[in-house]
Design a protein around this motif. Structure first.
Motif, PDB file in Angstrom:
ATOM      1  N   VAL A  89       8.887   4.734 -35.242  1.00 35.75           N
ATOM      2  CA  VAL A  89       7.700   5.024 -34.438  1.00 35.75           C
ATOM      3  C   VAL A  89       7.243   3.762 -33.699  1.00 35.75           C
ATOM      4  N   ALA A  90       7.277   2.617 -34.380  1.00 35.74           N
ATOM      5  CA  ALA A  90       6.859   1.361 -33.742  1.00 35.74           C
ATOM      6  C   ALA A  90       7.778   1.000 -32.576  1.00 35.74           C
ATOM      7  N   VAL A  91       9.086   1.184 -32.739  1.00 37.28           N
ATOM      8  CA  VAL A  91      10.020   0.899 -31.643  1.00 37.28           C
ATOM      9  C   VAL A  91       9.792   1.875 -30.497  1.00 37.28           C
ATOM     10  N   THR A  92       9.553   3.133 -30.821  1.00 41.41           N
ATOM     11  CA  THR A  92       9.298   4.125 -29.776  1.00 41.41           C
ATOM     12  C   THR A  92       8.049   3.784 -28.981  1.00 41.41           C
ATOM     13  N   VAL A  93       7.000   3.396 -29.669  1.00 41.20           N
ATOM     14  CA  VAL A  93       5.756   3.023 -28.987  1.00 41.20           C
ATOM     15  C   VAL A  93       5.953   1.776 -28.139  1.00 41.20           C
ATOM     16  N   SER A  94       6.637   0.773 -28.683  1.00 38.50           N
ATOM     17  CA  SER A  94       6.835  -0.459 -27.912  1.00 38.50           C
ATOM     18  C   SER A  94       7.719  -0.219 -26.692  1.00 38.50           C
ATOM     19  N   LYS A  95       8.717   0.642 -26.804  1.00 33.82           N
ATOM     20  CA  LYS A  95       9.568   0.948 -25.656  1.00 33.82           C
ATOM     21  C   LYS A  95       8.838   1.826 -24.642  1.00 33.82           C
ATOM     22  N   ALA A  96       7.957   2.704 -25.110  1.00 33.21           N
ATOM     23  CA  ALA A  96       7.223   3.583 -24.199  1.00 33.21           C
ATOM     24  C   ALA A  96       6.257   2.792 -23.317  1.00 33.21           C
ATOM     25  N   PHE A  97       5.689   1.722 -23.859  1.00 31.61           N
ATOM     26  CA  PHE A  97       4.724   0.935 -23.101  1.00 31.61           C
ATOM     27  C   PHE A  97       5.327  -0.327 -22.490  1.00 31.61           C
ATOM     28  N   GLN A 129       7.115  -2.586 -19.759  1.00 31.42           N
ATOM     29  CA  GLN A 129       7.105  -2.587 -18.300  1.00 31.42           C
ATOM     30  C   GLN A 129       8.512  -2.692 -17.714  1.00 31.42           C
ATOM     31  N   LYS A 130       9.446  -3.256 -18.477  1.00 28.99           N
ATOM     32  CA  LYS A 130      10.791  -3.402 -17.933  1.00 28.99           C
ATOM     33  C   LYS A 130      11.617  -2.138 -18.186  1.00 28.99           C
ATOM     34  N   ARG A 131      12.594  -1.946 -17.342  1.00 32.79           N
ATOM     35  CA  ARG A 131      13.447  -0.767 -17.440  1.00 32.79           C
ATOM     36  C   ARG A 131      14.456  -0.995 -18.562  1.00 32.79           C
ATOM     37  N   GLU A 132      14.472  -0.095 -19.508  1.00 33.00           N
ATOM     38  CA  GLU A 132      15.345  -0.219 -20.674  1.00 33.00           C
ATOM     39  C   GLU A 132      16.594   0.636 -20.498  1.00 33.00           C
ATOM     40  N   THR A 133      17.730   0.070 -20.871  1.00 34.86           N
ATOM     41  CA  THR A 133      18.961   0.860 -20.874  1.00 34.86           C
ATOM     42  C   THR A 133      19.118   1.519 -22.232  1.00 34.86           C
ATOM     43  N   ALA A 134      20.021   2.458 -22.314  1.00 41.23           N
ATOM     44  CA  ALA A 134      20.263   3.144 -23.587  1.00 41.23           C
ATOM     45  C   ALA A 134      20.772   2.161 -24.636  1.00 41.23           C
ATOM     46  N   MET A 135      21.546   1.180 -24.201  1.00 39.93           N
ATOM     47  CA  MET A 135      22.094   0.199 -25.145  1.00 39.93           C
ATOM     48  C   MET A 135      21.002  -0.698 -25.726  1.00 39.93           C
ATOM     49  N   THR A 136      20.031  -1.105 -24.925  1.00 37.67           N
ATOM     50  CA  THR A 136      18.967  -1.950 -25.451  1.00 37.67           C
ATOM     51  C   THR A 136      18.053  -1.159 -26.386  1.00 37.67           C
ATOM     52  N   VAL A 137      17.839   0.103 -26.087  1.00 37.41           N
ATOM     53  CA  VAL A 137      17.041   0.939 -26.997  1.00 37.41           C
ATOM     54  C   VAL A 137      17.781   1.124 -28.313  1.00 37.41           C
ATOM     55  N   PHE A 138      19.083   1.398 -28.232  1.00 36.45           N
ATOM     56  CA  PHE A 138      19.881   1.553 -29.453  1.00 36.45           C
ATOM     57  C   PHE A 138      19.893   0.257 -30.250  1.00 36.45           C
ATOM     58  N   ARG A 139      20.031  -0.883 -29.570  1.00 36.07           N
ATOM     59  CA  ARG A 139      19.996  -2.180 -30.241  1.00 36.07           C
ATOM     60  C   ARG A 139      18.654  -2.410 -30.930  1.00 36.07           C
ATOM     61  N   SER A 140      17.573  -2.018 -30.275  1.00 35.03           N
ATOM     62  CA  SER A 140      16.244  -2.173 -30.861  1.00 35.03           C
ATOM     63  C   SER A 140      16.074  -1.304 -32.103  1.00 35.03           C
ATOM     64  N   VAL A 141      16.582  -0.089 -32.041  1.00 36.12           N
ATOM     65  CA  VAL A 141      16.472   0.816 -33.191  1.00 36.12           C
ATOM     66  C   VAL A 141      17.257   0.270 -34.372  1.00 36.12           C
ATOM     67  N   ILE A 142      18.497  -0.142 -34.148  1.00 38.43           N
ATOM     68  CA  ILE A 142      19.325  -0.681 -35.227  1.00 38.43           C
ATOM     69  C   ILE A 142      18.709  -1.959 -35.791  1.00 38.43           C
ATOM     70  N   ALA A 143      18.228  -2.835 -34.926  1.00 38.54           N
ATOM     71  CA  ALA A 143      17.625  -4.087 -35.388  1.00 38.54           C
ATOM     72  C   ALA A 143      16.357  -3.817 -36.186  1.00 38.54           C
ATOM     73  N   SER A 144      15.550  -2.874 -35.743  1.00 45.09           N
ATOM     74  CA  SER A 144      14.317  -2.592 -36.488  1.00 45.09           C
ATOM     75  C   SER A 144      14.618  -1.979 -37.843  1.00 45.09           C
TER      76      SER A 144
END
Length: 105
Positions: free
Chosen positions: A21-29, A31-46
């Motif tokens: 939930v924290a990663v989802t909120v931080s990615k939703a707000f 300002q930079k455009r996120e790729t699918a790979m950076t979102v996946f990296r953030s989820v795995i890292a979190s």
């Protein structure tokens, strides 16, 4: 095997949910455009950071544990980028390890 999976789910289920939930909120707000790979990296890292916090801080109360997990999950991108930068610096100049750990000067 089933007992281990149940123990893992009981121990890490809620913290992992908070991290997601924290990663989802931080990615939703963000300002930079996120790729699918950076979102996946953030989820795995979190999830990894959450696992390490839960396993290494058993004495924390539930509230403090959940707050530290949420903060670490939101900062997971910066933590990963710092570790990747550190790895790149070591790859370019391996002698930096000797200097960091008190080798000969």
């Amino acid at each position: 095997m089933r007992d281990e999976l149940e123990r893992l789910a009981a121990t890490h289920g809620v913290p992992w949910l908070i991290a997601l939930v924290a990663v989802t909120v931080s990615k939703a707000f963000s300002q930079k455009r996120e790729t699918a790979m950076t979102v996946f990296r953030s989820v795995i890292a979190s999830l990894l950071i959450t696992f390490l916090i839960v396993e290494n801080q058993p004495a924390l109360e539930r509230g403090a544990l959940f707050i530290s997990i949420a903060l670490a999950a939101m900062l997971s991108d910066y933590i990963v980028e710092a570790v990747m930068g550190l790895g790149e610096r070591i790859r370019k100049d391996p002698s930096v390890l000797v200097r960091w750990f008190g080798g000969r000067k």
